[in-house]
Design a protein around this motif. Structure first.
Motif, PDB file in Angstrom:
ATOM      1  N   ILE A 155       0.859  -1.193   0.000  1.00 36.13           N
ATOM      2  CA  ILE A 155       0.000   0.000   0.000  1.00 36.13           C
ATOM      3  C   ILE A 155       0.891   1.238   0.000  1.00 36.13           C
ATOM      4  O   ILE A 155       1.903   1.293   0.697  1.00 36.13           O
ATOM      5  N   ARG A 156       0.502   2.236  -0.779  1.00 35.67           N
ATOM      6  CA  ARG A 156       1.265   3.484  -0.822  1.00 35.67           C
ATOM      7  C   ARG A 156       0.408   4.609  -0.242  1.00 35.67           C
ATOM      8  O   ARG A 156      -0.083   4.501   0.856  1.00 35.67           O
ATOM      9  N   TRP A 157       0.233   5.694  -0.973  1.00 29.72           N
ATOM     10  CA  TRP A 157      -0.526   6.847  -0.480  1.00 29.72           C
ATOM     11  C   TRP A 157      -1.015   7.642  -1.684  1.00 29.72           C
ATOM     12  O   TRP A 157      -0.532   7.471  -2.808  1.00 29.72           O
ATOM     13  N   SER A 158      -1.980   8.512  -1.448  1.00 28.76           N
ATOM     14  CA  SER A 158      -2.461   9.384  -2.522  1.00 28.76           C
ATOM     15  C   SER A 158      -2.245  10.861  -2.199  1.00 28.76           C
ATOM     16  O   SER A 158      -2.284  11.699  -3.089  1.00 28.76           O
ATOM     17  N   ILE A 159      -2.025  11.181  -0.918  1.00 28.25           N
ATOM     18  CA  ILE A 159      -1.697  12.557  -0.507  1.00 28.25           C
ATOM     19  C   ILE A 159      -0.407  12.525   0.301  1.00 28.25           C
ATOM     20  O   ILE A 159      -0.346  11.907   1.366  1.00 28.25           O
ATOM     21  N   ASP A 160       0.617  13.173  -0.211  1.00 30.58           N
ATOM     22  CA  ASP A 160       1.904  13.266   0.480  1.00 30.58           C
ATOM     23  C   ASP A 160       2.010  14.661   1.091  1.00 30.58           C
ATOM     24  O   ASP A 160       2.060  15.663   0.371  1.00 30.58           O
ATOM     25  N   THR A 161       2.032  14.731   2.418  1.00 27.24           N
ATOM     26  CA  THR A 161       2.100  16.035   3.090  1.00 27.24           C
ATOM     27  C   THR A 161       3.498  16.650   3.057  1.00 27.24           C
ATOM     28  O   THR A 161       3.656  17.828   3.392  1.00 27.24           O
ATOM     29  N   ASP A 162       4.513  15.856   2.701  1.00 26.46           N
ATOM     30  CA  ASP A 162       5.905  16.335   2.718  1.00 26.46           C
ATOM     31  C   ASP A 162       6.267  16.924   4.075  1.00 26.46           C
ATOM     32  O   ASP A 162       7.076  17.863   4.164  1.00 26.46           O
TER      33      ASP A 162
END
Length: 244
Positions: free
Chosen positions: A178-185
């Motif tokens: 599983i990865r992500w769709s929103i990266d907050t950095d």
């Protein structure tokens, strides 16, 4: 990532794996710290814990809050905020940190959060051979279960860097990648308001938000978290586990 930065990252991976083989632990994500210097700033305030709405209605859909690279010094404050807002989240933990802080793994489980696999030492897994990949994933599974959590069923590759061999090893161990769709950095040292805005501006039904509880900049993530939770709920989103 530039060629120079990639070479430095690969050098760090090599050092980390040599240390792992020798039974040592090395932080390949940040420079060595002096003994006794690893202390968290207290950033949680009473105002932050005044949750307001704690109902979690899914009028518009679900958004999963996830945290990487812990457990670490800011994890207790992340847990405190999540507890106040009655949020369940997903923690993708590093094996060596789980082994060093099993009490925080147990605290995550006790609060109803998911504890999942994020490798032992955070390397670029696609650059490793099969034996090294197996060791990174298997030793993390063992550290997490030894701390008292169920065996992970999700795996998040560090940097999102994977391959057929990595995906196959995760599947053999009963894990879905599983990865992500929103990266907050958030690891880049962003301000709390910018971290929160990156989530609230991009959230759609089914979003998976990437944040960090295990980096030096995680104090800003803790400060942003109440705004993220309140903002999502005001927009009709419910906070959810990554498997919901």
């Amino acid at each position: 990532m530039s060629l120079t930065k990639r070479k430095l990252a690969e050098l760090g991976v090599g050092v980390g794996l040599l240390a792992l083989t020798a039974g040592l632990t090395v932080d390949v994500l940040s420079p060595p710290r002096k003994a006794g210097a690893e202390k968290a700033r207290t950033v949680v305030t009473n105002a932050m814990l005044q949750a307001g709405r704690t109902d979690n209605r899914c009028a518009r859909g679900r958004v999963a809050l996830t945290f990487d690279d812990g457990p670490d010094i800011y994890t207790p404050q992340v847990l405190k905020v999540l507890r106040a807002y009655r949020v369940r989240a997903t923690f993708f933990v590093m094996g060596r940190k789980a082994a060093a802080r099993p009490d925080l793994i147990r605290a995550e489980v006790a609060d109803g959060h998911l504890v999942e696999n994020h490798s032992w030492s955070h390397p670029h897994l696609a650059d490793l051979d099969q034996a090294q990949i197996d060791r990174e994933l298997t030793t993390t599974q063992q550290a997490i279960t030894a701390a008292g959590a169920p065996a992970p069923t999700l795996f998040r590759p560090p940097f999102g860097n994977t391959s057929a061999a990595v995906d196959g090893e995760a599947k053999l161990l009963g894990m879905r990648v599983i990865r992500w769709s929103i990266d907050t950095d958030d690891w880049r040292g962003r301000e709390p308001g910018d971290i929160a805005a990156s989530v609230l501006d991009q959230a759609v039904p089914g979003s998976v938000v990437l944040m960090h509880d295990g980096v030096r900049q995680s104090a800003a993530t803790v400060q942003a978290l109440p705004t993220v939770i309140r903002g999502l709920r005001e927009r009709g989103f419910c906070t959810a586990l990554a498997t919901d």
